[in-house]
Design an enzyme around this catalytic site. Structure first.
Site, PDB file in Angstrom:
ATOM      1  N   LYS A  22       0.842  -1.207   0.000  1.00 24.37           N
ATOM      2  CA  LYS A  22       0.000   0.000   0.000  1.00 24.37           C
ATOM      3  C   LYS A  22       0.869   1.246   0.000  1.00 24.37           C
ATOM      4  O   LYS A  22       0.630   2.179  -0.756  1.00 24.37           O
ATOM      5  CB  LYS A  22      -0.898   0.010   1.240  1.00 24.37           C
ATOM      6  CG  LYS A  22      -1.571   1.353   1.510  1.00 24.37           C
ATOM      7  CD  LYS A  22      -2.478   1.350   2.724  1.00 24.37           C
ATOM      8  CE  LYS A  22      -1.780   1.676   3.999  1.00 24.37           C
ATOM      9  NZ  LYS A  22      -1.472   3.082   4.243  1.00 24.37           N
ATOM     10  N   ASN A  23       1.888   1.260   0.852  1.00 25.16           N
ATOM     11  CA  ASN A  23       2.665   2.487   1.051  1.00 25.16           C
ATOM     12  C   ASN A  23       3.666   2.756  -0.055  1.00 25.16           C
ATOM     13  O   ASN A  23       4.284   3.818  -0.089  1.00 25.16           O
ATOM     14  CB  ASN A  23       3.320   2.474   2.431  1.00 25.16           C
ATOM     15  CG  ASN A  23       2.263   2.597   3.523  1.00 25.16           C
ATOM     16  OD1 ASN A  23       1.112   2.948   3.245  1.00 25.16           O
ATOM     17  ND2 ASN A  23       2.628   2.261   4.746  1.00 25.16           N
ATOM     18  N   CYS A 117      -4.822  11.858  12.101  1.00 22.94           N
ATOM     19  CA  CYS A 117      -5.828  10.822  12.337  1.00 22.94           C
ATOM     20  C   CYS A 117      -5.609  10.303  13.759  1.00 22.94           C
ATOM     21  O   CYS A 117      -4.979  10.957  14.568  1.00 22.94           O
ATOM     22  CB  CYS A 117      -5.763   9.720  11.307  1.00 22.94           C
ATOM     23  SG  CYS A 117      -4.306   8.749  11.442  1.00 22.94           S
ATOM     24  N   ARG A 122       0.423  14.523  12.821  1.00 25.00           N
ATOM     25  CA  ARG A 122       0.929  14.241  11.459  1.00 25.00           C
ATOM     26  C   ARG A 122       1.010  15.495  10.590  1.00 25.00           C
ATOM     27  O   ARG A 122       0.411  15.600   9.534  1.00 25.00           O
ATOM     28  CB  ARG A 122       0.070  13.165  10.798  1.00 25.00           C
ATOM     29  CG  ARG A 122      -0.042  11.909  11.640  1.00 25.00           C
ATOM     30  CD  ARG A 122      -0.764  10.809  10.946  1.00 25.00           C
ATOM     31  NE  ARG A 122       0.112  10.178   9.937  1.00 25.00           N
ATOM     32  CZ  ARG A 122      -0.331   9.190   9.148  1.00 25.00           C
ATOM     33  NH1 ARG A 122      -1.566   8.796   9.206  1.00 25.00           N
ATOM     34  NH2 ARG A 122       0.485   8.645   8.257  1.00 25.00           N
ATOM     35  N   ASP A 309       4.080   0.494  12.129  1.00 19.26           N
ATOM     36  CA  ASP A 309       2.810  -0.054  11.632  1.00 19.26           C
ATOM     37  C   ASP A 309       2.547  -1.464  12.145  1.00 19.26           C
ATOM     38  O   ASP A 309       1.430  -1.967  12.013  1.00 19.26           O
ATOM     39  CB  ASP A 309       2.782  -0.051  10.096  1.00 19.26           C
ATOM     40  CG  ASP A 309       2.770   1.360   9.554  1.00 19.26           C
ATOM     41  OD1 ASP A 309       3.039   1.533   8.356  1.00 19.26           O
ATOM     42  OD2 ASP A 309       2.524   2.299  10.332  1.00 19.26           O
ATOM     43  N   ARG A 401      -9.001  -0.301   4.116  1.00 23.80           N
ATOM     44  CA  ARG A 401      -8.056   0.630   3.478  1.00 23.80           C
ATOM     45  C   ARG A 401      -6.732  -0.047   3.139  1.00 23.80           C
ATOM     46  O   ARG A 401      -6.047   0.353   2.204  1.00 23.80           O
ATOM     47  CB  ARG A 401      -7.784   1.817   4.424  1.00 23.80           C
ATOM     48  CG  ARG A 401      -8.912   2.804   4.592  1.00 23.80           C
ATOM     49  CD  ARG A 401      -8.453   3.975   5.415  1.00 23.80           C
ATOM     50  NE  ARG A 401      -7.112   4.374   5.014  1.00 23.80           N
ATOM     51  CZ  ARG A 401      -6.191   4.853   5.857  1.00 23.80           C
ATOM     52  NH1 ARG A 401      -6.478   4.992   7.132  1.00 23.80           N
ATOM     53  NH2 ARG A 401      -4.989   5.196   5.436  1.00 23.80           N
TER      54      ARG A 401
HETATM   55  C1  EPZ Z   1       4.034   6.817   6.345  1.00 24.07           C
HETATM   56  O1  EPZ Z   1       3.335   7.897   6.948  1.00 24.07           O
HETATM   57  C2  EPZ Z   1       3.048   5.677   6.260  1.00 24.07           C
HETATM   58  N1  EPZ Z   1       1.933   6.072   5.415  1.00 24.07           N
HETATM   59  C3  EPZ Z   1       2.552   5.297   7.656  1.00 24.07           C
HETATM   60  O2  EPZ Z   1       1.750   4.140   7.512  1.00 24.07           O
HETATM   61  C4  EPZ Z   1       3.755   4.933   8.525  1.00 24.07           C
HETATM   62  O3  EPZ Z   1       3.288   4.692   9.842  1.00 24.07           O
HETATM   63  C5  EPZ Z   1       4.766   6.080   8.528  1.00 24.07           C
HETATM   64  O4  EPZ Z   1       5.143   6.404   7.172  1.00 24.07           O
HETATM   65  C6  EPZ Z   1       6.033   5.711   9.283  1.00 24.07           C
HETATM   66  O5  EPZ Z   1       6.620   4.583   8.695  1.00 24.07           O
HETATM   67  C7  EPZ Z   1       2.090   6.004   4.075  1.00 24.07           C
HETATM   68  O6  EPZ Z   1       3.144   5.656   3.583  1.00 24.07           O
HETATM   69  C8  EPZ Z   1       0.889   6.363   3.245  1.00 24.07           C
HETATM   70  P1  EPZ Z   1       6.327  10.018   8.452  1.00 24.07           P
HETATM   71  P2  EPZ Z   1       4.000   9.375   6.955  1.00 24.07           P
HETATM   72  O7  EPZ Z   1       6.329  11.258   7.664  1.00 24.07           O
HETATM   73  O8  EPZ Z   1       4.787   9.556   5.718  1.00 24.07           O
HETATM   74  C9  EPZ Z   1       6.411  13.440  11.765  1.00 24.07           C
HETATM   75  C10 EPZ Z   1      -0.157   2.833   7.656  1.00 24.07           C
HETATM   76  O9  EPZ Z   1      -0.695   2.292   8.636  1.00 24.07           O
HETATM   77  N2  EPZ Z   1       6.362  14.384  10.640  1.00 24.07           N
HETATM   78  O10 EPZ Z   1       7.471   9.059   8.306  1.00 24.07           O
HETATM   79  O11 EPZ Z   1       2.930  10.355   7.255  1.00 24.07           O
HETATM   80  C11 EPZ Z   1       5.099  12.660  11.887  1.00 24.07           C
HETATM   81  O12 EPZ Z   1       4.148  13.384  12.630  1.00 24.07           O
HETATM   82  C12 EPZ Z   1       0.343   4.247   7.776  1.00 24.07           C
HETATM   83  O13 EPZ Z   1       0.063   2.268   6.545  1.00 24.07           O
HETATM   84  C13 EPZ Z   1       6.445  15.751  10.904  1.00 24.07           C
HETATM   85  O14 EPZ Z   1       6.544  16.169  12.059  1.00 24.07           O
HETATM   86  O15 EPZ Z   1       4.976   9.213   8.198  1.00 24.07           O
HETATM   87  C14 EPZ Z   1       5.537  11.402  12.595  1.00 24.07           C
HETATM   88  O16 EPZ Z   1       5.598  11.667  13.978  1.00 24.07           O
HETATM   89  C15 EPZ Z   1       0.037   4.852   9.134  1.00 24.07           C
HETATM   90  N3  EPZ Z   1       6.407  16.614   9.858  1.00 24.07           N
HETATM   91  C16 EPZ Z   1       6.963  11.169  12.071  1.00 24.07           C
HETATM   92  O17 EPZ Z   1       7.384  12.424  11.504  1.00 24.07           O
HETATM   93  C17 EPZ Z   1       6.310  16.182   8.560  1.00 24.07           C
HETATM   94  O18 EPZ Z   1       6.304  17.033   7.634  1.00 24.07           O
HETATM   95  C18 EPZ Z   1       7.068  10.098  10.984  1.00 24.07           C
HETATM   96  O19 EPZ Z   1       6.116  10.419  10.006  1.00 24.07           O
HETATM   97  C19 EPZ Z   1       6.224  14.793   8.311  1.00 24.07           C
HETATM   98  C20 EPZ Z   1       6.265  13.907   9.364  1.00 24.07           C
END
Ligand code: EPZ
Length: 422
Positions: A22-23, A117, A122, A309, A401
């Site tokens: 998915k990701n 969410c 996020r 995840d 999803r």
């Molecule tokens: C991706 O989310 C995945 N989603 C998430 O999977 C996964 O949990 C996450 O990566 C971590 O591996 C998709 O790929 C669609 P991040 P993403 O940016 O990209 C902070 C699932 O269940 N952050 O790596 O949103 C953020 O708040 C989903 O499949 C900022 O502060 O994750 C978090 O604490 C859930 N500012 C941390 O970084 C930003 O601009 C990691 O988030 C971006 C992120």
């Protein structure tokens, strides 16, 4: 609203095949916007999130053919829009990848600020800062993000956190910028590598994906390609945990063993038998458990650390472990909403900030439980499969999803699960 009715206690037994990631699929579908010709994407998972992102591209004018659910031929030349409507964006957080894709192609993008969410705020500040580093003028007003760039120029970018989304979004915009871009402290997840490989198949020049420094040399024109998405490491890991939780014996096919190192190691630490195999044509993971798992400690980290995840499904397994486990969620500030539901099934889990203390109990008992987000839903499924008695799992649209054909796959392993449409 539909729900699952699951009667637990049956060990899972048999073989399942993992679907496409998915990701990886979500950003790769968005990346097709950057091509000057149609792209054929294969091994797409047949899940709601992929349906949503394809709907968004279609709504913007792209020509999309799907000879079957796992294949999409996307021709972006007919796209007339550079904005993703609020209504569309609210359906799918990962629509933020359209920011980098549209900016890379048209020098203009308008997307709704994606919501947080049930796992945390996020924000997407790293994404916005990355686009600004590439020369875009980005305004974030009233929940609408508008990015405009007369010309995107390569830049040296440093990410405060190894954000998956920001790494990918910056790659999308940078692959058509003038000059070289370096992303430092880049995310190393397998899906980041898959997006880079897809872009390179389109003629982009991206090096270092999978390490924490990614170098991109912009190319003006990118061509079409045919590309197959990698297997979903989180789906595979979820079934590995379910096999262990039900004291089953399951072979999980169509996997990439290197992507499962963290979950395999932790399950073996619990006393679960995890054997990596090669049938000559494909790899598989053989997971077998006869005993109650031993307690272990989990600390989620960016790849190659333990994936956030899988924290939620793993917490379900540890709820019945022999001993106390500490589960620390380092990636998201609010990713324990499944704990309340597990405690309703007889688990004894207490929260202290980002750490859950899981005092293992003998068994869980069936109950009416609710999925609060996608992977919390997976945790509910794992718990219900091993609980004594029958559970009703609600809000299963979250599970739709990210898990393809979940009912069929689990029934194929002998699970007593029924999807009830209310
Ligand atoms: C991706 O989310 C995945 N989603 C998430 O999977 C996964 O949990 C996450 O990566 C971590 O591996 C998709 O790929 C669609 P991040 P993403 O940016 O990209 C902070 C699932 O269940 N952050 O790596 O949103 C953020 O708040 C989903 O499949 C900022 O502060 O994750 C978090 O604490 C859930 N500012 C941390 O970084 C930003 O601009 C990691 O988030 C971006 C992120």
């Amino acid at each position: 609203m539909s729900y699952f009715k699951i009667t637990g206690g049956t060990p899972l037994y048999g073989t399942i095949a993992v679907s496409g990631s998915k990701n990886a699929a979500l950003p790769i579908v968005c990346a097709a916007v950057l091509a000057g010709e149609p792209c054929r994407i294969e091994n797409l998972p047949d899940i709601e999130d992929v349906h949503r992102i394809i709907e968004i591209l279609s709504a913007m004018g792209a020509t999309i053919e799907q000879p079957c659910p796992s294949v999409a031929v996307i021709d972006p030349r007919s796209i007339t829009e550079y904005r993703v409507s609020n209504e569309m964006a609210s359906k799918l957080r990962a629509s933020y990848y359209m920011l980098g894709a549209l900016l890379g192609r048209y020098g203009h993008a308008e997307i709704a600020q994606p919501g947080g969410c049930a796992i945390g705020q996020r924000p997407i500040d790293y994404h916005i800062n990355g686009m600004r580093s590439l020369g875009a003028n980005v305004l974030d007003r009233g929940g609408i993000i508008t990015a405009v760039a007369g010309e995107l120029r390569g830049a040296d970018i440093y990410l405060d956190m190894a954000s998956v989304g920001a790494t990918i979004n910056i790659m999308l915009a940078a692959c058509r910028a003038n000059g070289r871009t370096t992303i430092n402290n880049a995310a190393r997840e397998p899906h980041v590598v898959d997006v880079a490989n897809f872009l390179n198949a389109m003629g982009a020049s991206i090096r270092g994906a999978g390490t924490d420094v990614i170098r991109i040399t912009g190319r003006r024109d990118l061509h079409g390609c045919t590309y197959a998405i990698i297997p979903d490491q989180i789906e595979a890991g979820t079934y590995m945990v379910a096999a262990a939780a039900t004291k089953g014996d399951v072979i999980i096919k169509n996997i990439i063993p290197a992507h499962l190192e963290a979950i395999s190691a932790k399950l073996m630490e619990c006393g679960v038998e995890v054997i990596e195999g090669d049938s000559g044509t494909e790899f598989f993971m053989h997971v077998r458990a006869k005993e109650r798992p031993r307690a272990v400690n989990i600390r989620t980290l960016p790849y190659p650390g333990f994936p956030t995840d899988l924290q939620q499904p793993m917490t379900s397994l540890l709820a019945v472990a022999y001993g106390n486990s500490f589960v620390t969620e380092n990636l998201f500030e609010d990713r324990f909403n499944h704990v309340r539901e597990l405690n309703r099934m007889g688990a004894r889990i207490t929260l202290n900030g980002r750490t859950a203390l899981v005092a293992g109990v003998e068994k869980l008992y069936g109950a009416e439980i609710t999925a609060t987000d996608l992977r919390a839903g997976a945790a509910m499924i794992v718990a219900a499969l091993m609980a004594e008695g029958t559970s009703i799992v609600r809000n299963i649209h979250y599970i739709d999803r990210g898990y393809e054909k979940l009912t069929e796959k689990l029934r194929g392993l002998g699970a007593n699960i029924t999807r009830v449409e209310e």
